[in-house]
Design a protein around this motif. Structure first.
Motif, PDB file in Angstrom:
ATOM      1  N   ASN A  65       0.880  -1.166   0.000  1.00 33.71           N
ATOM      2  CA  ASN A  65       0.000   0.000   0.000  1.00 33.71           C
ATOM      3  C   ASN A  65       0.920   1.219   0.000  1.00 33.71           C
ATOM      4  OD1 ASN A  65      -1.675   2.196   0.675  1.00 33.71           O
ATOM      5  ND2 ASN A  65      -3.095   0.846   1.777  1.00 33.71           N
ATOM      6  N   PRO A  66       1.405   1.630  -1.187  1.00 38.38           N
ATOM      7  CA  PRO A  66       2.390   2.716  -1.272  1.00 38.38           C
ATOM      8  C   PRO A  66       1.949   4.017  -0.612  1.00 38.38           C
ATOM      9  CG  PRO A  66       2.256   1.568  -3.361  1.00 38.38           C
ATOM     10  CD  PRO A  66       1.125   1.047  -2.501  1.00 38.38           C
ATOM     11  N   GLU A  67       0.686   4.374  -0.748  1.00 37.56           N
ATOM     12  CA  GLU A  67       0.209   5.628  -0.155  1.00 37.56           C
ATOM     13  C   GLU A  67       0.293   5.584   1.373  1.00 37.56           C
ATOM     14  OE1 GLU A  67      -3.811   8.359   0.019  1.00 37.56           O
ATOM     15  OE2 GLU A  67      -3.547   6.975  -1.657  1.00 37.56           O
ATOM     16  N   ALA A  68      -0.151   4.480   1.962  1.00 40.36           N
ATOM     17  CA  ALA A  68      -0.072   4.340   3.420  1.00 40.36           C
ATOM     18  C   ALA A  68       1.383   4.296   3.879  1.00 40.36           C
ATOM     19  CB  ALA A  68      -0.818   3.092   3.875  1.00 40.36           C
ATOM     20  N   ALA A  69       2.242   3.619   3.116  1.00 39.81           N
ATOM     21  CA  ALA A  69       3.665   3.543   3.479  1.00 39.81           C
ATOM     22  C   ALA A  69       4.277   4.939   3.502  1.00 39.81           C
ATOM     23  CB  ALA A  69       4.413   2.632   2.508  1.00 39.81           C
ATOM     24  N   ARG A  70       3.949   5.768   2.521  1.00 38.57           N
ATOM     25  CA  ARG A  70       4.458   7.150   2.517  1.00 38.57           C
ATOM     26  C   ARG A  70       3.970   7.903   3.749  1.00 38.57           C
ATOM     27  NH1 ARG A  70       3.469   6.513  -2.866  1.00 38.57           N
ATOM     28  NH2 ARG A  70       1.432   7.524  -2.792  1.00 38.57           N
ATOM     29  N   GLY A  71       2.712   7.660   4.143  1.00 45.44           N
ATOM     30  CA  GLY A  71       2.153   8.330   5.312  1.00 45.44           C
ATOM     31  C   GLY A  71       2.802   7.912   6.627  1.00 45.44           C
ATOM     32  N   PHE A  72       3.319   6.700   6.690  1.00 46.38           N
ATOM     33  CA  PHE A  72       3.979   6.196   7.898  1.00 46.38           C
ATOM     34  C   PHE A  72       5.461   6.559   7.960  1.00 46.38           C
ATOM     35  CE2 PHE A  72       0.261   3.807   8.808  1.00 46.38           C
ATOM     36  CZ  PHE A  72       0.369   3.302  10.090  1.00 46.38           C
ATOM     37  N   ALA A  73       6.037   7.009   6.867  1.00 49.03           N
ATOM     38  CA  ALA A  73       7.479   7.322   6.837  1.00 49.03           C
ATOM     39  C   ALA A  73       7.827   8.288   7.970  1.00 49.03           C
ATOM     40  CB  ALA A  73       7.871   7.907   5.493  1.00 49.03           C
ATOM     41  N   GLY A  74       8.856   7.944   8.724  1.00 48.02           N
ATOM     42  CA  GLY A  74       9.311   8.774   9.835  1.00 48.02           C
ATOM     43  C   GLY A  74       8.553   8.539  11.132  1.00 48.02           C
ATOM     44  N   PHE A  75       7.553   7.672  11.106  1.00 46.66           N
ATOM     45  CA  PHE A  75       6.738   7.397  12.295  1.00 46.66           C
ATOM     46  C   PHE A  75       7.096   6.021  12.841  1.00 46.66           C
ATOM     47  CE2 PHE A  75       2.689   6.125  14.382  1.00 46.66           C
ATOM     48  CZ  PHE A  75       2.614   7.159  15.295  1.00 46.66           C
ATOM     49  N   ASP A  76       6.958   5.842  14.147  1.00 45.53           N
ATOM     50  CA  ASP A  76       7.245   4.559  14.792  1.00 45.53           C
ATOM     51  C   ASP A  76       5.937   3.960  15.320  1.00 45.53           C
ATOM     52  OD1 ASP A  76       7.347   6.814  16.620  1.00 45.53           O
ATOM     53  OD2 ASP A  76       7.981   5.420  18.170  1.00 45.53           O
ATOM     54  N   ASP A 118      12.830   0.967   8.007  1.00 45.97           N
ATOM     55  CA  ASP A 118      12.646  -0.040   6.959  1.00 45.97           C
ATOM     56  C   ASP A 118      12.811   0.639   5.591  1.00 45.97           C
ATOM     57  OD1 ASP A 118      10.191   1.136   6.203  1.00 45.97           O
ATOM     58  OD2 ASP A 118       8.994  -0.618   6.707  1.00 45.97           O
ATOM     59  N   PRO A 119      12.684  -0.083   4.496  1.00 45.36           N
ATOM     60  CA  PRO A 119      12.908   0.515   3.174  1.00 45.36           C
ATOM     61  C   PRO A 119      11.985   1.692   2.841  1.00 45.36           C
ATOM     62  CG  PRO A 119      13.018  -1.858   2.997  1.00 45.36           C
ATOM     63  CD  PRO A 119      12.541  -1.549   4.388  1.00 45.36           C
ATOM     64  N   ASP A 120      10.825   1.786   3.514  1.00 41.47           N
ATOM     65  CA  ASP A 120       9.904   2.899   3.279  1.00 41.47           C
ATOM     66  C   ASP A 120      10.087   4.037   4.263  1.00 41.47           C
ATOM     67  OD1 ASP A 120       8.156   2.121   0.990  1.00 41.47           O
ATOM     68  OD2 ASP A 120       7.841   0.367   2.259  1.00 41.47           O
ATOM     69  N   GLY A 121      11.082   3.937   5.132  1.00 38.20           N
ATOM     70  CA  GLY A 121      11.328   5.001   6.100  1.00 38.20           C
ATOM     71  C   GLY A 121      10.497   4.881   7.367  1.00 38.20           C
ATOM     72  N   ILE A 122       9.772   3.774   7.538  1.00 37.72           N
ATOM     73  CA  ILE A 122       9.012   3.559   8.765  1.00 37.72           C
ATOM     74  C   ILE A 122      10.011   3.218   9.868  1.00 37.72           C
ATOM     75  CG2 ILE A 122       7.280   2.132   9.930  1.00 37.72           C
ATOM     76  CD1 ILE A 122       6.020   1.721   7.115  1.00 37.72           C
ATOM     77  N   GLU A 123       9.880   3.924  10.983  1.00 35.48           N
ATOM     78  CA  GLU A 123      10.832   3.722  12.079  1.00 35.48           C
ATOM     79  C   GLU A 123      10.492   2.459  12.857  1.00 35.48           C
ATOM     80  OE1 GLU A 123      12.742   6.093  15.886  1.00 35.48           O
ATOM     81  OE2 GLU A 123      11.557   7.187  14.422  1.00 35.48           O
TER      82      GLU A 123
END
Length: 151
Positions: A65-76, A118-123
């Motif tokens: 889910n690319p859109e959700a992954a972008r929204g989670f980037a930088g968040f833990d 992770d690869p999408d920037g999710i912490e």
């Protein structure tokens, strides 16, 4: 009669932009063992689920889910538990061996943390169950005990 009660966490699901890339990363870094694949109506696998050694019954799932992954980037969204400072130090060394950029071992609000992305920037945070016993109250960004209001 049964009691309506939550008895634990069944699984954690991360949104990812590229399933193959993220699956490989989670297998290599966290030891994800995939047990299930989920196909969409078009027959393309867009999700996987499995287990991670040491997490007991808790499952880990990845869903494209690319859109959700972008929204989670930088968040833990979740902190995975580790034993103590020695475990945090061991994880930092393991991440170094894997070439994964990470934080130093941090004295957090109650214990020790190692953070990486992770690869999408999710912490991803690894947080110790052992507490260090330091009162971090007053430090910016750290938790403090809840104040009970009177009157």
């Amino acid at each position: 009669m049964t009691t309506a009660a939550i008895t634990g966490i069944h699984h954690v699901k991360f949104p990812v932009s590229d399933l193959a890339t993220s699956r490989s990363w989670y297998e290599r870094v966290l030891g994800l063992q995939v047990h299930l694949e989920f196909e969409d109506d078009d027959g393309v696998v867009r999700g996987v689920a499995g287990s991670v050694p040491g997490m007991g019954e808790l499952g880990l799932a990845l869903r494209e889910n690319p859109e959700a992954a972008r929204g989670f980037a930088g968040f833990d969204p979740v902190s995975f538990g580790i034993a103590d400072k020695a475990a945090a130090d061991a994880w930092a060394a393991r991440l170094d061996e894997l070439g994964i950029e990470h934080s130093p071992v941090i004295d957090a609000t109650a214990g020790w943390i190692v953070s990486f992305h992770d690869p999408d920037g999710i912490e991803i945070r690894l947080y110790s169950f052992a507490m260090h016993g330091r009162d971090q109250t007053g430090r910016p960004g750290y938790g403090r005990p809840v104040r009970v209001r009177t009157g």
